[in-house]
Design a protein around this motif. Structure first.
Motif, short mmCIF file in Angstrom:
data_model
loop_
_atom_site.label_atom_id
_atom_site.label_comp_id
_atom_site.label_asym_id
_atom_site.label_seq_id
_atom_site.Cartn_x
_atom_site.Cartn_y
_atom_site.Cartn_z
N ALA A 94 2.22 18.39 -4.53
CA ALA A 94 1.24 18.23 -3.46
C ALA A 94 -0.06 17.63 -3.97
N SER A 95 -0.30 17.75 -5.26
CA SER A 95 -1.55 17.24 -5.84
C SER A 95 -1.45 15.80 -6.30
N THR A 96 -0.26 15.17 -6.16
CA THR A 96 -0.11 13.78 -6.56
C THR A 96 -1.04 12.90 -5.74
N PRO A 97 -1.89 12.08 -6.36
CA PRO A 97 -2.83 11.26 -5.59
C PRO A 97 -2.12 10.14 -4.84
N LEU A 98 -2.73 9.69 -3.76
CA LEU A 98 -2.21 8.55 -3.04
C LEU A 98 -2.48 7.28 -3.84
N CYS A 99 -1.54 6.35 -3.78
CA CYS A 99 -1.73 5.07 -4.45
C CYS A 99 -2.83 4.29 -3.73
N THR A 100 -3.68 3.64 -4.50
CA THR A 100 -4.69 2.74 -3.95
C THR A 100 -4.36 1.32 -4.38
N THR A 101 -5.10 0.37 -3.88
CA THR A 101 -4.87 -1.01 -4.27
C THR A 101 -5.24 -1.27 -5.72
N LYS A 102 -5.95 -0.33 -6.35
CA LYS A 102 -6.24 -0.44 -7.78
C LYS A 102 -5.07 0.05 -8.62
N CYS A 131 1.68 8.22 -8.44
CA CYS A 131 0.91 8.16 -7.19
C CYS A 131 1.87 8.03 -6.02
N GLU A 132 1.42 8.39 -4.85
CA GLU A 132 2.27 8.38 -3.65
C GLU A 132 1.97 7.19 -2.76
N MET A 133 3.01 6.47 -2.36
CA MET A 133 2.89 5.38 -1.39
C MET A 133 3.08 5.99 0.01
N LYS A 134 2.00 6.10 0.75
CA LYS A 134 2.05 6.77 2.04
C LYS A 134 2.37 5.80 3.17
N GLY A 135 3.29 6.22 4.03
CA GLY A 135 3.56 5.48 5.26
C GLY A 135 4.06 4.06 5.05
N PHE A 136 3.41 3.12 5.70
CA PHE A 136 3.82 1.72 5.68
C PHE A 136 2.61 0.85 5.33
N PRO A 137 2.83 -0.37 4.86
CA PRO A 137 1.70 -1.26 4.58
C PRO A 137 0.99 -1.65 5.87
N GLU A 138 -0.31 -1.63 5.85
CA GLU A 138 -1.09 -2.08 6.98
C GLU A 138 -1.44 -3.55 6.74
N ILE A 139 -0.87 -4.42 7.58
CA ILE A 139 -0.91 -5.86 7.33
C ILE A 139 -1.59 -6.58 8.48
N LEU A 163 5.72 7.38 -6.88
CA LEU A 163 6.10 6.43 -7.92
C LEU A 163 5.65 6.91 -9.29
N ASP A 164 6.59 6.88 -10.24
CA ASP A 164 6.22 7.05 -11.63
C ASP A 164 5.47 5.81 -12.10
N ALA A 165 4.80 5.91 -13.21
CA ALA A 165 4.13 4.75 -13.78
C ALA A 165 5.15 3.64 -14.02
N GLY A 166 4.88 2.45 -13.55
CA GLY A 166 5.77 1.31 -13.72
C GLY A 166 6.85 1.17 -12.67
N ALA A 167 7.00 2.15 -11.76
CA ALA A 167 8.06 2.10 -10.74
C ALA A 167 7.59 1.35 -9.50
N PRO A 168 8.53 0.69 -8.77
CA PRO A 168 8.16 -0.05 -7.56
C PRO A 168 8.54 0.67 -6.27
N ALA A 169 7.87 0.29 -5.19
CA ALA A 169 8.28 0.65 -3.83
C ALA A 169 8.39 -0.66 -3.05
N TYR A 170 9.21 -0.64 -1.97
CA TYR A 170 9.47 -1.85 -1.21
C TYR A 170 9.24 -1.62 0.28
N ALA A 171 8.87 -2.67 0.98
CA ALA A 171 8.75 -2.64 2.44
C ALA A 171 9.24 -3.97 2.99
N LEU A 172 10.13 -3.90 3.98
CA LEU A 172 10.63 -5.11 4.62
C LEU A 172 9.71 -5.48 5.78
N VAL A 173 9.38 -6.76 5.90
CA VAL A 173 8.47 -7.24 6.93
C VAL A 173 9.14 -8.37 7.70
N LYS A 174 9.22 -8.21 9.02
CA LYS A 174 9.78 -9.28 9.86
C LYS A 174 8.67 -10.25 10.26
#
Length: 234
Positions: A94-102, A131-139, A163-174
């Motif tokens: 629960a204490s894992t920080p949210l991922c930021t653009t940094k 860090c945690e990737m929350k929700g969806f990308p706001e585009i 995400l662990d350090a170095g790990a990716p997350a993906y989002a599909l965009v139409k």
């Protein structure tokens, strides 16, 4: 009208407008804002243009890279894995920080095509910590449409995306339906925010001429560890 009818002049004007949007549009702040050129690293289910100009795209059927034109990046940080399957994150606490653009490097690659109707966004954790990737990308693709593009509820994963350090997350965009007479607009860069994280990034669209976007059709999926048949088909 078709995306192929646009000329270099229109694309250049759109690039300037969209980059300006990424720096000034509502919903973000100047803190953490970046707009960088192509990076040389790549991720398993997306693509980044390498320094020698080679690029890859995502094959929708196999969900693995296939040689093609397109795929550029923007963001910060270094490092990452290449090839050999999808690197997944962990459950975290629960204490894992949210991922930021940094914390992440965000890249965009075309999926399938032509016509290119979808993008895959990749966010690789370059922070050195979980860090945690929350929700969806706001585009926001277009200066004329300042609202965030809508999300697709069925693509929401059951668990948190940590995400662990170095790990990716993906989002599909139409982007569009790919019709020859569709009312599309050219985009060569667009703004992305992360939910709960500060700052924004200007992500360069793949391809020398960018992408064609239909404001009546575009939508985004949620961040996930990997693209999933069914949940990510929209």
């Amino acid at each position: 009208m078709s995306a192929f009818r646009y000329r270099t002049t229109a694309l250049a004007a759109t690039t300037t407008a969209v980059l300006a949007l990424a720096l000034t549009a509502c919903g973000g702040s100047d803190t953490g804002t970046r707009a960088e050129g192509p990076a040389s690293d790549s991720a398993p289910a997306s693509a980044a243009k390498s320094e020698d100009g080679t690029a890859t795209k995502v094959d929708a059927a196999a969900k693995t890279p296939a040689t093609a034109k397109g795929g550029t990046t923007a963001g910060g940080g270094t490092g990452g894995s290449t090839g050999g399957g999808t690197a997944k994150g962990t459950t975290g606490s629960a204490s894992t920080p949210l991922c930021t653009t940094k914390d992440v490097r965000i890249s965009a690659a075309t999926q399938d095509g032509p016509p290119y109707t979808h993008l895959v966004l990749t966010a690789k954790n370059t922070s050195g910590h979980k860090c945690e990737m929350k929700g969806f990308p706001e585009i926001q693709f277009l200066e004329s449409h300042k609202q965030n593009i809508p999300s697709v509820a069925k693509s929401k994963p059951e668990a948190r995306i940590v995400l662990d350090a170095g790990a990716p997350a993906y989002a599909l965009v139409k982007l569009s339906d790919g019709g020859a007479d569709e009312d599309v607009e050219p985009v060569t860069a667009f703004a992305v925010w992360l939910q709960g994280g500060d700052g924004q990034v200007a992500v360069r669209a793949p391809g020398a001429e960018g992408i064609a976007v239909d404001p009546a059709k575009y939508k985004t999926g949620y961040w996930t560890y990997e693209l999933r048949n069914g949940a990510d088909d929209f």
